[in-house]
Design a protein around this motif. Structure first.
Motif, short mmCIF file in Angstrom:
data_model
loop_
_atom_site.label_atom_id
_atom_site.label_comp_id
_atom_site.label_asym_id
_atom_site.label_seq_id
_atom_site.Cartn_x
_atom_site.Cartn_y
_atom_site.Cartn_z
N GLU A 418 0.72 -1.18 -0.08
CA GLU A 418 -0.02 0.19 0.09
C GLU A 418 0.77 1.18 -0.01
OE1 GLU A 418 -3.13 -0.19 3.10
OE2 GLU A 418 -4.02 -2.02 1.95
N GLY A 419 2.19 1.26 0.42
CA GLY A 419 2.80 2.27 0.61
C GLY A 419 3.94 2.46 1.57
N SER A 465 7.11 4.65 -3.58
CA SER A 465 6.10 4.90 -4.44
C SER A 465 6.22 3.76 -5.78
CB SER A 465 6.03 6.25 -5.14
OG SER A 465 7.23 6.44 -5.69
N GLU A 468 4.29 0.71 -4.73
CA GLU A 468 2.78 0.85 -4.47
C GLU A 468 1.86 -0.08 -5.48
OE1 GLU A 468 2.34 5.01 -2.37
OE2 GLU A 468 0.97 4.45 -4.02
#
Ligand code: SAH
Ligand code: SF4
Ligand code: F3S
Length: 494
Positions: A418-419, A465, A468
């Motif tokens: 998710e990050g 990022s 992600e």
């Protein structure tokens, strides 16, 4: 109350209002900003994505509480504390009205379907410009245009329940890789404690092909996770002359190429079919997590709540799931202190928790919702009794959450990233198929697409990022009370 299917032609005036607003705001020759505050559940989040999509289409940009010209409060009425928060937050904007004559304060969402709340806004918050209900998300441009240049508060609460297909509206998704997709609106269950059937209207399902087309488009656009949303997804298509069920929809969604995870929320225990559990065990893209709100473990209270299942029936479904998906997880919602709940009833709830061993649970103290049936029940449970029971339930449930997390230690789990963790740098966060929250590190000198990614290199701060939305394997090393820790072993799709 009528259910109205809104077509593209019906929206002609909305589209034209959007165009006029675009001209109006661009004529102001300065950037115009919005700020949307969302309370409540994922259905409200999804509605806010539509409100924001519409505002951005008009040319209004994302701002914040301090610089916004258009402020929207998308409210929730599920419990009393959700309501209190709105009135606290509204006050701040009074003074700002004098400073910025373009400032438009809009209040929408479930609270606006409750007359007392609208009356309170009329009498105590005259500086609120527009009030509308959750059924009218699509009408935002019409209402904004109507309000410009007129002093009086604009209140528009609809008598009808609409179905507006998503492709007719603009949607600005809050997350890059995860999409919320409502498959139905409203609720017909009338659980006696619950306000939702009054705020969201009658249950109505979206068109099957429209949903599938939307999902395919999302997959093509790189979305990796979809969450199918409804108050009672298992009754999708019922009573609407539909020839498709939720099982059909879930199967079709799981077969769409490109998604790493397909999730859904919420299953009502009465309507969850064995077929859905079978499908969950057949497709790798479906999460192995079932949110199955039990509310109470006492047959007597379940009946008073109008839940339409017994403890035995619930247990049968939960055990069937455990048998079919032993590596999966079950979460639930529990209400403590429903009117008339005795110590015996509460002990039945505790024993239910002991039997199902929930991997996680949302626990609530009963909150009186005026207008619902249970609000008039005479035997409300005293506050101190509710608080005491609530503490005992939490203690027991936390133990099971802990055990569930511990059971993952030593395993290699598939995680959708998710990050970066919000609390620690160089730690990524994601969820397993069973919806366990995992925080994990990337080993030194990890390679992604042939490129070296070294967590100790300061330049790699930007690497989060790149991860992600990717699937990876994580070896679980530790468990914590509410999460698990691990080390990434490999990227599955990168
Ligand atoms: N449609 C979902 C629930 C939506 S509301 C379902 O039927 O499971 C989410 C949760 O809020 C409910 O499951 C219930 O546990 C809780 N809730 C709803 N009304 C409440 C009330 N009046 N007091 C306390 N909790 C409530
Ligand atoms: Fe509320 Fe019951 Fe409908 Fe869920 S199923 S939204 S708890 S009335
Ligand atoms: Fe709240 Fe409405 Fe959702 S009452 S929980 S925002 S459906």
């Amino acid at each position: 109350m009528a259910i109205v299917n809104v077509s593209k032609q019906d929206l002609a005036s909305v589209y034209s209002a959007k165009e006029q607003l675009r001209n109006y705001y661009s004529g102001l020759k300065r950037p115009i900003y919005y700020y949307v505050h969302t309370y409540g559940c994922q259905l409200n989040e999804s509605d806010s994505e539509k409100l924001i999509g519409t505002l951005e289409d008009i040319g209004i940009r994302e701002g914040n509480e301090d610089n916004a010209d258009i402020v929207i409060f998308n409210t929730c009425a599920i419990r009393e504390n959700a309501e209190d928060r709105l009135f606290g937050n509204l006050g701040v904007f009074k003074a700002r009205k004098r400073e910025n004559k373009e400032l438009m304060i809009i209040v929408c969402g479930c609270m606006m379907k409750v007359k007392e709340n609208v009356d309170r806004i009329k009498s105590s918050f005259p500086y609120v410009d527009i009030v509308f209900d959750p059924q009218q998300i699509h009408n935002l441009p019409l209402l904004m245009l109507d309000k410009i240049g007129r002093r009086k508060q604009l209140i528009d609460i609809s008598e009808e329940d609409f179905i507006v297909e998503d492709n007719l509206l603009s949607v600005k998704r809050a997350r890059k890789f995860r999409a919320l997709v409502p498959i139905m609106y409203g609720c017909n269950n009338f659980c006696t404690y619950c306000i939702v059937p009054y705020t969201r209207g009658r249950e109505r399902s979206r068109d099957f092909n429209e949903i599938i087309d939307e999902l395919k488009l999302l997959a093509e656009n790189g979305y990796k996770e979809v969450m199918l949303l409804g108050q009672n997804v298992n009754s999708y298509g019922k009573g609407d002359n539909f020839d498709k069920s939720f099982a059909d929809l879930l199967r079709a969604a799981a077969e769409i190429e490109g998604f790493s995870r397909v999730r859904f929320m919420t299953s009502h225990p009465r309507d969850l079919s064995d077929e859905v559990i079978d499908i969950m065990s057949e497709y790798k893209t479906l999460e192995t997590h079932l949110h199955l709100p039990v509310q109470s473990g006492s047959d007597r209270i379940l009946k008073e709540m109008n839940r339409h299942y017994t403890r035995e029936q619930y247990l049968r479904t939960a055990l069937k799931f455990r048998e079919k998906l032993p590596e999966g997880s079950i979460s639930t919602d529990i209400i403590v202190g429903f009117p008339g709940e005795t110590e015996e009833d509460f002990k039945d709830t505790l024993s239910m928790v002991n039997e199902v061993k929930y991997d996680s649970a949302f626990t609530f103290q009963y909150s009186i919702r005026p207008g619902t049936k249970a609000a008039n029940y005479p035997n409300q449970v005293p506050k101190e009794v509710v608080t005491e029971r609530f503490g005992r339930l939490l203690e027991l449930q936390n133990d099971f959450v802990n055990k569930s997390n511990q059971s993952k230690v030593g395993l290699v789990e598939e995680v959708l990233i998710e990050g970066e963790s919000s609390t620690a740098k160089d730690i990524l966060t994601g969820r397993t198929r069973s919806n366990h929250l995992v925080n994990f590190t990337i080993p030194e000198d990890f390679k992604l697409n042939g490129k070296l990614i070294s967590p100790s290199n300061p330049a790699s701060a930007c690497c989060a990022s790149q991860f992600e939305g990717k699937l990876c394997n994580v070896r679980i090393t530790h468990s914590r009370p509410y999460s698990i820790d691990g080390v990434m072993e490999s990227i599955i799709d990168g």
